[in-house]
Scaffold this motif. Structure first.
Motif, PDB file in Angstrom:
ATOM      1  N   GLY A  17       0.818  -1.212   0.000  1.00 19.01           N
ATOM      2  CA  GLY A  17       0.000   0.000   0.000  1.00 19.01           C
ATOM      3  C   GLY A  17       0.844   1.250   0.000  1.00 19.01           C
ATOM      4  N   VAL A  18       1.884   1.272   0.836  1.00 20.35           N
ATOM      5  CA  VAL A  18       2.777   2.436   0.884  1.00 20.35           C
ATOM      6  C   VAL A  18       3.521   2.579  -0.435  1.00 20.35           C
ATOM      7  N   PHE A  19       4.021   1.478  -0.958  1.00 21.20           N
ATOM      8  CA  PHE A  19       4.769   1.494  -2.213  1.00 21.20           C
ATOM      9  C   PHE A  19       3.895   2.009  -3.361  1.00 21.20           C
ATOM     10  N   SER A  20       2.672   1.502  -3.466  1.00 19.20           N
ATOM     11  CA  SER A  20       1.812   1.925  -4.572  1.00 19.20           C
ATOM     12  C   SER A  20       1.359   3.374  -4.407  1.00 19.20           C
ATOM     13  N   HIS A  21       1.219   3.821  -3.191  1.00 20.49           N
ATOM     14  CA  HIS A  21       0.769   5.195  -2.963  1.00 20.49           C
ATOM     15  C   HIS A  21       1.844   6.212  -3.341  1.00 20.49           C
ATOM     16  N   TYR A  22       3.073   5.950  -2.985  1.00 21.58           N
ATOM     17  CA  TYR A  22       4.130   6.935  -3.202  1.00 21.58           C
ATOM     18  C   TYR A  22       4.948   6.720  -4.463  1.00 21.58           C
ATOM     19  N   ILE A  23       4.983   5.523  -4.996  1.00 21.39           N
ATOM     20  CA  ILE A  23       5.856   5.246  -6.131  1.00 21.39           C
ATOM     21  C   ILE A  23       5.085   5.189  -7.446  1.00 21.39           C
ATOM     22  N   TRP A  24       3.994   4.468  -7.508  1.00 16.21           N
ATOM     23  CA  TRP A  24       3.304   4.235  -8.778  1.00 16.21           C
ATOM     24  C   TRP A  24       2.264   5.272  -9.141  1.00 16.21           C
ATOM     25  N   THR A  25       1.901   6.125  -8.269  1.00 16.63           N
ATOM     26  CA  THR A  25       0.876   7.114  -8.595  1.00 16.63           C
ATOM     27  C   THR A  25       1.521   8.409  -9.041  1.00 16.63           C
ATOM     28  N   GLN A  26       0.826   9.084  -9.912  1.00 15.39           N
ATOM     29  CA  GLN A  26       1.269  10.393 -10.347  1.00 15.39           C
ATOM     30  C   GLN A  26       0.444  11.427  -9.594  1.00 15.39           C
ATOM     31  N   PRO A  27       1.034  12.553  -9.264  1.00 15.18           N
ATOM     32  CA  PRO A  27       0.268  13.558  -8.537  1.00 15.18           C
ATOM     33  C   PRO A  27      -0.904  14.052  -9.387  1.00 15.18           C
ATOM     34  N   VAL A  28      -2.015  14.228  -8.759  1.00 16.61           N
ATOM     35  CA  VAL A  28      -3.210  14.691  -9.443  1.00 16.61           C
ATOM     36  C   VAL A  28      -3.327  16.191  -9.244  1.00 16.61           C
ATOM     37  N   GLN A  29      -3.476  16.889 -10.337  1.00 21.84           N
ATOM     38  CA  GLN A  29      -3.615  18.344 -10.295  1.00 21.84           C
ATOM     39  C   GLN A  29      -5.072  18.702 -10.566  1.00 21.84           C
ATOM     40  N   ALA A  30      -5.627  19.586  -9.787  1.00 21.58           N
ATOM     41  CA  ALA A  30      -6.988  20.062 -10.034  1.00 21.58           C
ATOM     42  C   ALA A  30      -6.977  20.912 -11.298  1.00 21.58           C
ATOM     43  N   GLN A  31      -8.062  20.814 -12.048  1.00 25.56           N
ATOM     44  CA  GLN A  31      -8.155  21.619 -13.257  1.00 25.56           C
ATOM     45  C   GLN A  31      -8.358  23.078 -12.895  1.00 25.56           C
ATOM     46  N   ASN A  32      -7.765  23.930 -13.700  1.00 24.99           N
ATOM     47  CA  ASN A  32      -7.994  25.359 -13.495  1.00 24.99           C
ATOM     48  C   ASN A  32      -9.438  25.665 -13.828  1.00 24.99           C
ATOM     49  N   GLN A  33     -10.098  26.423 -12.965  1.00 30.71           N
ATOM     50  CA  GLN A  33     -11.481  26.770 -13.216  1.00 30.71           C
ATOM     51  C   GLN A  33     -11.552  27.870 -14.258  1.00 30.71           C
ATOM     52  N   ALA A  34     -12.539  27.739 -15.120  1.00 29.27           N
ATOM     53  CA  ALA A  34     -12.734  28.751 -16.156  1.00 29.27           C
ATOM     54  C   ALA A  34     -13.192  30.049 -15.507  1.00 29.27           C
ATOM     55  N   ALA A  35     -12.755  31.134 -16.064  1.00 35.11           N
ATOM     56  CA  ALA A  35     -13.150  32.439 -15.539  1.00 35.11           C
ATOM     57  C   ALA A  35     -14.645  32.644 -15.750  1.00 35.11           C
ATOM     58  N   VAL A  36     -15.297  33.219 -14.767  1.00 39.05           N
ATOM     59  CA  VAL A  36     -16.728  33.481 -14.857  1.00 39.05           C
ATOM     60  C   VAL A  36     -16.920  34.678 -15.782  1.00 39.05           C
ATOM     61  N   PRO A  37     -17.790  34.540 -16.781  1.00 44.71           N
ATOM     62  CA  PRO A  37     -17.991  35.682 -17.675  1.00 44.71           C
ATOM     63  C   PRO A  37     -18.626  36.850 -16.925  1.00 44.71           C
ATOM     64  N   LYS A  38     -18.174  38.040 -17.241  1.00 45.37           N
ATOM     65  CA  LYS A  38     -18.691  39.234 -16.585  1.00 45.37           C
ATOM     66  C   LYS A  38     -19.987  39.700 -17.225  1.00 45.37           C
ATOM     67  N   GLU A  39     -20.250  39.203 -18.424  1.00 47.00           N
ATOM     68  CA  GLU A  39     -21.420  39.682 -19.150  1.00 47.00           C
ATOM     69  C   GLU A  39     -21.915  38.593 -20.086  1.00 47.00           C
ATOM     70  N   VAL A  40     -23.232  38.451 -20.161  1.00 49.37           N
ATOM     71  CA  VAL A  40     -23.856  37.527 -21.107  1.00 49.37           C
ATOM     72  C   VAL A  40     -24.784  38.348 -21.980  1.00 49.37           C
ATOM     73  N   ARG A  41     -24.663  38.187 -23.303  1.00 48.82           N
ATOM     74  CA  ARG A  41     -25.493  38.958 -24.220  1.00 48.82           C
ATOM     75  C   ARG A  41     -26.351  38.008 -25.043  1.00 48.82           C
ATOM     76  N   ALA A  42     -27.621  38.364 -25.132  1.00 46.13           N
ATOM     77  CA  ALA A  42     -28.545  37.573 -25.945  1.00 46.13           C
ATOM     78  C   ALA A  42     -29.743  38.434 -26.314  1.00 46.13           C
ATOM     79  N   GLN A  43     -30.405  38.101 -27.413  1.00 51.85           N
ATOM     80  CA  GLN A  43     -31.618  38.801 -27.799  1.00 51.85           C
ATOM     81  C   GLN A  43     -32.831  38.161 -27.145  1.00 51.85           C
ATOM     82  N   SER A  44     -32.699  36.871 -26.775  1.00 54.71           N
ATOM     83  CA  SER A  44     -33.782  36.194 -26.066  1.00 54.71           C
ATOM     84  C   SER A  44     -33.206  35.011 -25.302  1.00 54.71           C
TER      85      SER A  44
END
Length: 96
Positions: A17-44
């Motif tokens: 368990g220790v070996f597989s946790h520290y040796i065989w796994t790759q670090p997982v990076q959280a995805q960057n969150q998309a920027a929230v749009p400041k404005e939404v435009r629509a006709q309807s």
């Protein structure tokens, strides 16, 4: 002999368990969150249910009269609420 096998089994499990946790796994990076749009435009805006059926419409400046309107529909597609739009509407079936 049984105690030795049990001890080796537990040690092997912990070591694996220790070996597989520290040796065989790759670090997982959280995805960057998309920027929230400041404005939404629509006709309807059209609101649909999970089946893709129209349940409501918000329209800004209709081409005919330039007025904003809100319309809501029931499950059968019949208009059940309307606000704005044309101020003159025919009576729909009120006089027969």
């Amino acid at each position: 002999m049984i105690k030795l096998n049990l001890g080796l089994s537990i040690a092997a499990g912990l070591l694996g368990g220790v070996f597989s946790h520290y040796i065989w796994t790759q670090p997982v990076q959280a995805q960057n969150q998309a920027a929230v749009p400041k404005e939404v435009r629509a006709q309807s805006f059209v609101v649909v249910n999970d089946k893709g059926e129209v349940q409501g419409v918000l329209t800004f400046g209709e081409p005919k009269n330039g007025r904003t309107s809100v319309k809501l529909y029931d499950a059968n597609g019949r208009e059940i609420f309307s606000a704005g739009g044309s101020p003159m509407r025919p009576l729909s079936g009120a006089l027969r």
